[in-house]
Design an enzyme around this catalytic site. Structure first.
Site, short mmCIF file in Angstrom:
data_model
loop_
_atom_site.label_atom_id
_atom_site.label_comp_id
_atom_site.label_asym_id
_atom_site.label_seq_id
_atom_site.Cartn_x
_atom_site.Cartn_y
_atom_site.Cartn_z
N GLU A 127 -6.41 0.16 0.32
CA GLU A 127 -7.61 -0.24 1.06
C GLU A 127 -8.12 -1.54 0.46
O GLU A 127 -7.72 -1.89 -0.65
CB GLU A 127 -8.69 0.85 0.92
CG GLU A 127 -8.23 2.18 1.49
CD GLU A 127 -9.30 3.26 1.43
OE1 GLU A 127 -10.45 2.96 0.99
OE2 GLU A 127 -9.00 4.38 1.85
N GLY A 129 -10.69 -2.13 -1.12
CA GLY A 129 -11.26 -1.92 -2.46
C GLY A 129 -10.45 -0.98 -3.33
O GLY A 129 -10.93 -0.53 -4.36
N PHE A 156 -2.75 -4.01 4.08
CA PHE A 156 -1.41 -4.29 3.52
C PHE A 156 -0.39 -3.24 3.92
O PHE A 156 0.54 -2.96 3.15
CB PHE A 156 -1.44 -4.34 1.99
CG PHE A 156 -2.29 -5.42 1.38
CD1 PHE A 156 -2.42 -6.66 1.96
CD2 PHE A 156 -2.94 -5.18 0.17
CE1 PHE A 156 -3.19 -7.66 1.36
CE2 PHE A 156 -3.71 -6.17 -0.44
CZ PHE A 156 -3.83 -7.41 0.15
N GLU A 245 10.02 5.96 -5.55
CA GLU A 245 9.63 4.67 -4.95
C GLU A 245 9.96 3.52 -5.92
O GLU A 245 10.44 2.46 -5.52
CB GLU A 245 8.14 4.69 -4.62
CG GLU A 245 7.65 3.38 -4.03
CD GLU A 245 6.22 3.45 -3.49
OE1 GLU A 245 5.65 4.55 -3.40
OE2 GLU A 245 5.67 2.38 -3.16
N GLN A 282 26.96 -28.05 -18.67
CA GLN A 282 26.75 -26.94 -19.59
C GLN A 282 25.50 -26.14 -19.24
O GLN A 282 25.48 -24.91 -19.32
CB GLN A 282 26.66 -27.45 -21.03
CG GLN A 282 26.71 -26.31 -22.03
CD GLN A 282 26.46 -26.75 -23.45
OE1 GLN A 282 25.63 -27.63 -23.71
NE2 GLN A 282 27.18 -26.17 -24.38
C1 LIG Z 1 3.62 -7.15 1.53
C2 LIG Z 1 2.88 -5.95 1.06
C3 LIG Z 1 3.22 -4.68 1.55
C4 LIG Z 1 2.51 -3.57 1.12
N1 LIG Z 1 2.81 -2.34 1.68
C5 LIG Z 1 1.99 -1.28 1.41
C6 LIG Z 1 2.14 -0.05 2.12
O1 LIG Z 1 3.04 0.09 2.96
N2 LIG Z 1 1.28 0.96 1.86
C7 LIG Z 1 0.28 0.84 0.94
O2 LIG Z 1 -0.47 1.79 0.76
N3 LIG Z 1 0.11 -0.32 0.24
C8 LIG Z 1 0.93 -1.38 0.46
N4 LIG Z 1 0.75 -2.56 -0.20
C9 LIG Z 1 -0.31 -2.67 -1.19
C10 LIG Z 1 0.19 -2.76 -2.62
O3 LIG Z 1 0.68 -1.53 -3.05
C11 LIG Z 1 -0.98 -3.29 -3.47
O4 LIG Z 1 -1.14 -4.66 -3.12
C12 LIG Z 1 -0.76 -3.12 -4.95
O5 LIG Z 1 -0.82 -1.75 -5.30
C13 LIG Z 1 -1.80 -3.90 -5.78
O6 LIG Z 1 -3.10 -3.58 -5.36
P1 LIG Z 1 -4.14 -4.76 -5.02
O7 LIG Z 1 -3.44 -5.71 -4.12
O8 LIG Z 1 -5.39 -4.16 -4.56
O9 LIG Z 1 -4.33 -5.50 -6.41
P2 LIG Z 1 -5.37 -5.05 -7.56
O10 LIG Z 1 -5.24 -3.60 -7.78
O11 LIG Z 1 -6.71 -5.61 -7.25
O12 LIG Z 1 -4.75 -5.83 -8.81
C14 LIG Z 1 -5.09 -7.18 -9.12
C15 LIG Z 1 -4.48 -7.53 -10.47
O13 LIG Z 1 -5.00 -6.65 -11.46
C16 LIG Z 1 -3.96 -6.09 -12.20
N5 LIG Z 1 -4.29 -4.75 -12.66
C17 LIG Z 1 -4.64 -3.69 -11.92
N6 LIG Z 1 -4.80 -2.61 -12.69
C18 LIG Z 1 -4.53 -2.97 -13.95
C19 LIG Z 1 -4.50 -2.32 -15.22
N7 LIG Z 1 -4.77 -1.00 -15.31
N8 LIG Z 1 -4.19 -3.03 -16.32
C20 LIG Z 1 -3.92 -4.35 -16.23
N9 LIG Z 1 -3.93 -5.03 -15.08
C21 LIG Z 1 -4.21 -4.36 -13.95
C22 LIG Z 1 -2.80 -6.03 -11.24
O14 LIG Z 1 -1.57 -5.94 -11.93
C23 LIG Z 1 -2.96 -7.34 -10.51
O15 LIG Z 1 -2.35 -8.36 -11.27
C24 LIG Z 1 1.48 -3.69 0.17
C25 LIG Z 1 1.15 -4.95 -0.34
C26 LIG Z 1 1.82 -6.07 0.11
C27 LIG Z 1 1.39 -7.42 -0.41
#
Ligand SMILES: Cc1cc2nc3c(=O)[nH]c(=O)nc-3n(C[C@H](O)[C@H](O)[C@H](O)COP(=O)(O)OP(=O)(O)OC[C@H]3O[C@@H](n4cnc5c(N)ncnc54)[C@H](O)[C@@H]3O)c2cc1C
Length: 380
Positions: A127, A129, A156, A245, A282
């Site tokens: 979501e 958030g 996403f 996964e 090289q």
């Molecule tokens: C092309 C694409 C396809 C996707 N498909 C799906 C889908 O089919 N279904 C679905 O549900 N989701 C999907 N997603 C979502 C994806 O799983 C999330 O983008 C991902 O889990 C990261 O969440 P966020 O984008 O909210 O980043 P955030 O959670 O906001 O993270 C931002 C940054 O904070 C860092 N961070 C977060 N937690 C920690 C921690 N504990 N310690 C240190 N650093 C941390 C992260 O590594 C990242 O660098 C997709 C995303 C994309 C871009």
């Protein structure tokens, strides 16, 4: 002992996958990338050939194979430079939710049509958030007779624009502060008033893989679509599936790395600079020798994880290591491959450029690599 299947059977499967991709995908890939999604009919064609739900049980229309069959699909999709066709999402990520948690009636209702390609599936957790922090989801479902009334938003979501069947993470108990309030609802998109799709998102890579926002405004989902029929199990179901996964992503990373290396070795053997072939410098030889070694090490590790996955002995920590390692190596090696192509490596008509853009997401999705390291560190 390796759980690997009879190689000759996998070779036959590989030949049929390759023929399908060469005939049905390669001629159309550029057009699908431009418009942002593949032909709906491609799913049915893949289903007719037995490529969908390849490792699902035959009694539910699957191919009765195992993860090695899925590996063949992953490798061939990378080899043809079209990971956009997300068969692995349908086969490796979605089908197991239905196989492991659905009631018998739900399995019969959905799995055979996922195998024929009549139903394209999606998994909707993220979501605006709540990405890494799945516990923070706000989408909720309130029971009203024999329906749930769902409100919330997802973003996403892969296949969000085209999916017929969405496995949706919701809170069925908003008062429950822990993870016990989570459930998975199966949303049949054609039959759900109050459900709508938002924008098809414009991504850096994977241009033909549709990714979209989803909206639920008093959406009515039958109680009969609660996965497994019992509320409160959603979080555990999601967590249990993560190891598979992550191995799927690690294998995709390895396949993409190997495909980029093959492209690059062929290129440096042709390209001449300063009167010599690029392979004779090289630097080229050192960079490619390191990359080939790293890919070989990664293959050994990822294959050992697949054996463990099939035997049911793979733990979350090892799966996190494989996901982190394989995707870091993939991004590092493919970036070097782009460099060796010079300016041509920046041109999208060259497969290596698309592998670079398509592959970047691997360090982010399926649990970001920072989250992977955190998981590994917890067991130090
Ligand atoms: C092309 C694409 C396809 C996707 N498909 C799906 C889908 O089919 N279904 C679905 O549900 N989701 C999907 N997603 C979502 C994806 O799983 C999330 O983008 C991902 O889990 C990261 O969440 P966020 O984008 O909210 O980043 P955030 O959670 O906001 O993270 C931002 C940054 O904070 C860092 N961070 C977060 N937690 C920690 C921690 N504990 N310690 C240190 N650093 C941390 C992260 O590594 C990242 O660098 C997709 C995303 C994309 C871009």
């Amino acid at each position: 002992m390796s759980a690997r299947r009879d190689k000759s059977e996998l070779d036959l499967f590989r030949a049929s996958v390759r023929r399908f991709l060469v005939e049905q995908v390669a001629p159309n890939a550029a057009e699908w990338r431009t418009r942002g999604y593949i032909d709906r009919d491609l799913w049915r064609k893949a289903g007719a050939l037995g490529l969908l739900c390849a490792s699902a049980p035959v009694e539910y229309g699957g191919g009765g194979g195992d993860f090695w069959h899925e590996t063949v699909l992953i490798e061939e999709l990378a080899s043809i430079g079209f990971p956009d066709f997300s068969i692995p999402l349908q086969n490796v990520i979605l089908a197991p939710y239905y196989i492991q948690y659905a009631t018998e009636e739900q399995k019969q209702r959905w799995l055979p049509r996922m195998a024929t390609g009549d139903l394209v599936a999606a998994l909707a957790m993220s979501e605006p958030g709540a990405g890494s922090d799945v516990r923070a989801i706000k989408t909720h479902a309130r029971r009203d007779g024999d329906h749930y009334i769902v409100n919330g938003q997802k973003t996403f979501i892969t296949h969000g624009h085209t999916a017929d069947l969405i496995c949706l993470a919701v809170k069925t108990d908003v008062a429950e502060a822990g993870v016990g309030g989570f459930s998975l609802l199966i949303v049949e998109t054609q039959k759900t008033p109050g459900f709508s799709r938002g924008r098809r998102l414009d991504k850096v890579g994977l241009k033909a893989q549709d990714t979209a926002e989803l909206f639920f405004e008093d959406a009515r989902v039958p109680v009969a679509n609660l996965l497994g029929g019992v509320e409160g199990r959603g979080f555990y179901q999601l967590m249990e599936q993560l190891a598979k996964e992550r191995i799927n992503i690690a294998m995709q990373a390895l396949a993409l790395t190997e495909a980029a290396l093959a492209e690059t070795v062929a290129y440096v053997k042709e390209r001449k600079v300063f009167g010599k072939k690029l392979i004779e410098f090289q630097n080229t030889r050192m960079v490619l020798a390191e990359a080939k070694t790293a890919a070989a090490v990664t293959r050994t590790f990822v294959e050992s994880c697949i054996d463990k996955l099939i035997q049911g002995t793979l733990d979350q920590e090892t799966a996190a290591m494989a996901k982190w390692w394989a995707t870091e190596k993939q991004c590092e090696i493919i970036d070097n491959c782009v460099q060796l192509h010079g300016g041509y490596g920046y041109m999208l008509e060259y497969p290596v450029a698309r592998m670079w853009t398509d592959g970047r997401i691997q360090k982010i999705w399926g649990g970001s690599n920072e989250v992977m390291k955190d998981l590994i560190a917890r067991k130090l």
